[in-house]
Design an enzyme around this catalytic site. Sequence first.
Site, PDB file in Angstrom:
ATOM      1  N   ASP A 118      15.153 -20.737  12.238  1.00  0.00           N
ATOM      2  CA  ASP A 118      14.233 -20.776  13.382  1.00  0.00           C
ATOM      3  C   ASP A 118      14.433 -19.544  14.274  1.00  0.00           C
ATOM      4  O   ASP A 118      14.741 -18.467  13.773  1.00  0.00           O
ATOM      5  CB  ASP A 118      14.463 -22.077  14.168  1.00  0.00           C
ATOM      6  N   HIS A 191      12.380 -22.270  20.950  1.00  0.00           N
ATOM      7  CA  HIS A 191      11.923 -23.066  19.815  1.00  0.00           C
ATOM      8  C   HIS A 191      13.085 -23.544  18.938  1.00  0.00           C
ATOM      9  O   HIS A 191      13.182 -24.727  18.586  1.00  0.00           O
ATOM     10  CB  HIS A 191      10.952 -22.216  19.000  1.00  0.00           C
ATOM     11  N   SER A 517       6.302 -28.406  14.319  1.00  0.00           N
ATOM     12  CA  SER A 517       7.653 -27.871  14.490  1.00  0.00           C
ATOM     13  C   SER A 517       8.600 -28.914  15.066  1.00  0.00           C
ATOM     14  O   SER A 517       9.812 -28.864  14.838  1.00  0.00           O
ATOM     15  CB  SER A 517       7.637 -26.662  15.433  1.00  0.00           C
TER      16      SER A 517
END
Length: 742
Positions: A118, A191, A517
């Site tokens: 990620d 994220h 996600s």
Amino acid sequence: MDKNMVTALDQSLADGRRWYNAVIDSISEYSSQNEGEQETELPQLLYVYQNAILGFSAKLSPTQLETLKNIDGFLHATVDEILSPHTTHSPQFLGLQDGKGLWKAPNLANDVIVGVVDTGIWPEHVSFQDTGISPVPARWKGTCESGTKFSSSNCNKKLIGARAYFKGYEGAAGRINETLDYRSARDSAGHGTHTASTAAGNIVPGASLFGMAKGSAGGMSYTARIAAYKVCWQFGCASSDILAAMDQAIADGVDILSLSLGGSSKPYHSDNIAVGAFGAIQKGIFVTCSAGNSGPSESTVTNTAPWIMTVAASYLDRSFPTTVKLGNGQVFKGASLYSGKRTKMLPLVYGKTAGGQGAEYCINGSLTQNLVEGKIVVCERGINGRTEKGEHVKMAGGAGMLLLNTEDEGEELFADPHILPGTSLGARAASAIKSYVSLKRKPKAMITFEGTVYGNPAPVMAAFSSRGPSGVGPDVIKPDVTAPGMNILAAWPPTVSPTMVKSDKRRIAFNIISGTSMSCPHVSGLAALLKSVHKDWSPAAMKSALMTTAYIQNNKRELITDTAGDMSTSATPFAFGSGHVNPERASDPGLIYDIDTDDYLNNLCNLNYTSSQISLLARKSFSCLKAALQPGDLNYPSFAINFNSSSNNVTVVHTRTVTNVGARHTRYKVETSEPDGVSVVIEPKVLYFKKIGQKISYRVTFVALGRSSSTRYSFGSLTWASGKYSVRSPIAVTWRKVENTV
């Protein structure tokens, strides 16, 4: 123009970095000697892959690539591409309870390692502290790489590994700007920190965003270890870097790989995520990927290789509602994470009454201060980000914002932490509000913010969640399952604002965001729990358990609906796959559909992949079986059937084998729900198991009877039932249009 290339070579030639350097040197020598050659740069070796694939990535010009193709043993080259990244209440919604089932102490005392590929991780976050955790597993071969504001001391017994991959990215986008990002595993976007904590972060009491969604935040497998592999940077994620991270994660010894990112769908041999994932499952590693955020358009699902667990996104039963009241008395429900209570009844402006060109979208510079100051501005979705619109309204002096969905976005309600009083509204409200503003001489509105509410009908499919059928592999239903992905609270770096807009100076420890996600790491964490209970299960067995125990009814005992429709439209397997994950049932599924790596390769033979393409995935020479097989004979836990629209009395036969992992001496009886226009016949109709581990095969005959409607798709199911066990497989029929030829 030079491009990064991922190249596979014959196994007999792939004997280490020295040989690959020799290949690059030979290309350089040929280029310099070739008369008329005008190469501006020498070829550059970026990565050598040894676990996910046998090959390398390099920066090559088109001419240098042609030279490479003439080298003995060359199999395939793929152009590097830039991909993109695609919780306090989630465990309770999923049925996980302290001290019970999968969250019993013995099941949590595990050394399962979750690799998260990620944007990196914020190692100091409380979600990744290692208080009370046992030593790092002796089998772990990974490391904690030093880099910008990151050192080996940032890892601990919880975060046991961290690496960064940027050679491919820098080859395409130039050197990373270290004033905007960290050239290390440290997360500057949020994220990766969010996804890592969702999968395996510690339980943190009292977590919330501005007091909303308050409770104990924790990962699905909160005692698992985390290894972070940073591959995503300011402008995206290079596929060569992703493959390098997956290759290293396999060598490091992860048990689960979680990738909340993706690009466009492509054949499996040229999809670096699919290639890396196959290398992982060969080593017994479970791979979970997000389905993509390009819904509700059909055939938008990505990461569709059958050896990947592809995860769609749906709502929890938690919401953050608002009420919008217009001056004419009309009332609409919306959603927001703004932390205030309410606005006054204020003038409402939109489009030309708010500014110039682009004012309807509230883009930068479009709003006129003397028109919007002290007023609520109506903004349509599109062109720029949702919270960015609020920033422009606030900078122009606006007092609030109504963010309107388009028809395509339907009744999807994103809850965003706006920097001014703002709320999202569905398409039906949008139509009424625009009509009111255009017809009323002095339109007004007020917004009331209602905080956190529980008990809504759920799950509901998110409109943004990408849909099937797969354009690359229509022989399997994709996505595989759905999991919570809407308005998910999880860890967040202290340097990143909740809206990620420049003017937002607020800083938080937890943020609420949405996407596949977010659903992907939920399933990654659940897979880690299954791995701790069933250490001998293959990745396919774990996947089967999660799929065949998934449910298709919501908490009100009605069919799961879809926000892409009118909220009464039932979702289909091309939205949620087999259904919503049910981890406790998945831990004891009764029967499983197991698949080994050769089964996947033989299936590629049936799909007309060439020997060299299959060898690339297999990392060895592979010969297809001579026995005639159909694409649908892969032992997959769902059924995808493709008929021509004019088919009548056409028969398709699929074979499946189930393995008993439930109880000895059990009798399963089949139950079917036939798709429209298709007869389904199962032989045998009853399966008798005498022992654990016993395998029994059955045949399913699908006969096209002709459609009774004009729909392109019809759906049904096949369920093997025995006492507490219900092993369900969805059936999806695609009626393909036959093109007329002249």
